[in-house]
Design a protein around this motif. Structure first.
Motif, PDB file in Angstrom:
ATOM      1  N   ALA A 120      46.463  33.461  41.429  1.00  0.00           N
ATOM      2  CA  ALA A 120      45.941  32.404  40.914  1.00  0.00           C
ATOM      3  C   ALA A 120      46.519  31.765  39.482  1.00  0.00           C
ATOM      4  CB  ALA A 120      44.366  32.706  40.645  1.00  0.00           C
ATOM      5  N   THR A 165      38.106  35.394  39.430  1.00  0.00           N
ATOM      6  CA  THR A 165      39.141  34.787  39.311  1.00  0.00           C
ATOM      7  C   THR A 165      38.818  33.403  39.005  1.00  0.00           C
ATOM      8  OG1 THR A 165      40.307  36.024  40.969  1.00  0.00           O
ATOM      9  CG2 THR A 165      41.169  33.913  40.420  1.00  0.00           C
ATOM     10  N   ASP A 166      37.907  32.721  39.653  1.00  0.00           N
ATOM     11  CA  ASP A 166      37.313  31.167  39.195  1.00  0.00           C
ATOM     12  C   ASP A 166      36.828  31.272  37.916  1.00  0.00           C
ATOM     13  OD1 ASP A 166      37.975  30.220  42.021  1.00  0.00           O
ATOM     14  OD2 ASP A 166      35.892  30.530  42.511  1.00  0.00           O
ATOM     15  N   ALA A 200      35.309  42.209  46.887  1.00  0.00           N
ATOM     16  CA  ALA A 200      36.129  40.814  47.473  1.00  0.00           C
ATOM     17  C   ALA A 200      35.486  39.780  46.806  1.00  0.00           C
ATOM     18  CB  ALA A 200      36.387  40.666  48.963  1.00  0.00           C
ATOM     19  N   GLU A 201      34.117  39.709  46.981  1.00  0.00           N
ATOM     20  CA  GLU A 201      33.466  38.632  46.505  1.00  0.00           C
ATOM     21  C   GLU A 201      33.524  38.422  44.795  1.00  0.00           C
ATOM     22  OE1 GLU A 201      28.829  36.444  46.930  1.00  0.00           O
ATOM     23  OE2 GLU A 201      29.405  38.498  47.799  1.00  0.00           O
ATOM     24  N   PRO A 253      44.743  39.216  43.321  1.00  0.00           N
ATOM     25  CA  PRO A 253      44.253  37.630  43.347  1.00  0.00           C
ATOM     26  C   PRO A 253      44.209  37.112  42.225  1.00  0.00           C
ATOM     27  CG  PRO A 253      43.134  38.952  44.990  1.00  0.00           C
ATOM     28  CD  PRO A 253      43.762  39.836  43.999  1.00  0.00           C
ATOM     29  N   GLU A 295      36.920  37.194  43.783  1.00  0.00           N
ATOM     30  CA  GLU A 295      36.985  35.752  43.957  1.00  0.00           C
ATOM     31  C   GLU A 295      36.134  35.030  42.932  1.00  0.00           C
ATOM     32  OE1 GLU A 295      35.664  32.253  47.307  1.00  0.00           O
ATOM     33  OE2 GLU A 295      35.584  34.550  47.889  1.00  0.00           O
ATOM     34  N   VAL A 296      34.800  35.339  42.509  1.00  0.00           N
ATOM     35  CA  VAL A 296      34.162  34.756  41.480  1.00  0.00           C
ATOM     36  C   VAL A 296      34.753  34.972  40.277  1.00  0.00           C
ATOM     37  CG1 VAL A 296      31.824  34.981  40.300  1.00  0.00           C
ATOM     38  CG2 VAL A 296      31.881  34.948  42.678  1.00  0.00           C
TER      39      VAL A 296
END
Length: 294
Positions: A26, A171-172, A164-165, A22, A168-169
């Motif tokens: 991104a 990557t942001d 997974a969480e 991911p 996501e965090v």
């Protein structure tokens, strides 16, 4: 270690497993020039023993990005920064001296330095973990920190869901840091703890331990016990306070522990597919003398 420039346009990406895909996608979607992706060598993955590329190599090929298995190739592409996400190998000083690198680490450093930070946070019963962007150093996970973000660990979090969480965090956080500028990193502060790799023996359920601890082992994945000399994998459970069953004693789908009860939800007998605990219990025909872990 070389410091990164203020303006970053060309990024070399280093990563190997699925959780590193991911952030790569991104960065590509955000328009960064990625002249090279470095990943682990093709290896036997999954059942059957067939040699296949790493998830990151597969994703890079789909995006049309050049791929290498040699870290030294990063020095030939004139990149501004290397981004490292679960690459899986230490990077040698001569590379770090010429190319600034930032590492995405899945814990709140200096807690859980090492190979299995998410697993160790779950097993320890931590209520919060997080992601840090850190300066990559020749020593493991000792670099200064650019920024971190906290992630609560819910009571039902599994290794898969928590990873997974965190991805996501993270990557942001990475995109935000690159957009705003990495800034000056600060030293890690606090007590150092180490996250060594999980030994399969640690995943054997010791029914004399409290139910809450056993629940955490199951949520890490690949937990197992034995029954009548055969291995039984335990995939999902629910912990309950109280109860009068002895450790390992089974009553239907309830198992006694050192403190409380474990309700079996999903199990997998040796050589068989996963199934509901009720289906397994009906077929196992347990008697009062049977004990899990025996």
């Amino acid at each position: 270690m070389k410091a990164p420039p203020v303006d970053i346009e060309r990024i070399v990406y280093l990563g190997t497993p699925a959780l590193a895909v991911p952030p790569l996608r991104a960065l590509h979607r955000a328009g960064y020039d990625i002249p090279l992706v470095v990943t682990g060598a093709d290896a036997k993955r999954g059942r059957g023993g067939a040699v296949s590329p790493s998830p990151v190599k597969k994703a890079a090929s789909e995006l049309g990005l050049p791929v290498s298995h040699r870290v030294d190739d990063t020095l030939d592409v004139a990149a501004d920064l290397g981004v490292v996400v679960a690459y899986g190998r230490l990077i040698k000083p001569h590379v770090l001296d010429r190319l600034a690198m930032v590492n995405m680490h899945f814990s709140l450093l200096p807690r859980w330095r090492g190979a299995a930070p998410v697993e160790r946070a779950l097993l320890a019963g931590d209520e919060v973990t997080g992601v840090c962007l850190m300066v990559l150093d020749v020593e493991l996970d000792v670099g200064d920190l650019y920024r971190c973000a906290e992630v609560p660990i819910g009571p039902d979090a599994t290794l898969e869901s928590l990873r997974a969480e965190l991805v996501e965090v993270g990557t942001d956080l990475l995109l935000e840091a690159l957009d705003e500028g990495l800034g000056e990193p600060v030293p890690q502060q606090g007590e150092v703890t180490w996250a060594s790799k999980i030994d399969p023996a640690e995943l054997e359920l010791d029914w004399s331990r409290p139910a809450a601890q056993l629940d955490r082992v199951v949520r890490v994945g690949n937990a197992w016990t034995t029954l009548r000399g055969s291995r039984l994998k335990i995939w999902r459970v629910a912990a309950h306070p109280g109860g009068e069953l002895a450790p390992g004693q089974v009553d239907g789908i309830m198992v006694g522990t050192g403190d409380g009860l474990i309700e079996l939800v999903e199990v997998q007998p040796e050589g068989r597919p996963r199934r509901s605990a009720w289906d397994w219990a009906r077929g196992a025909r347990l008697d009062p003398t049977d004990r899990l872990g025996s």
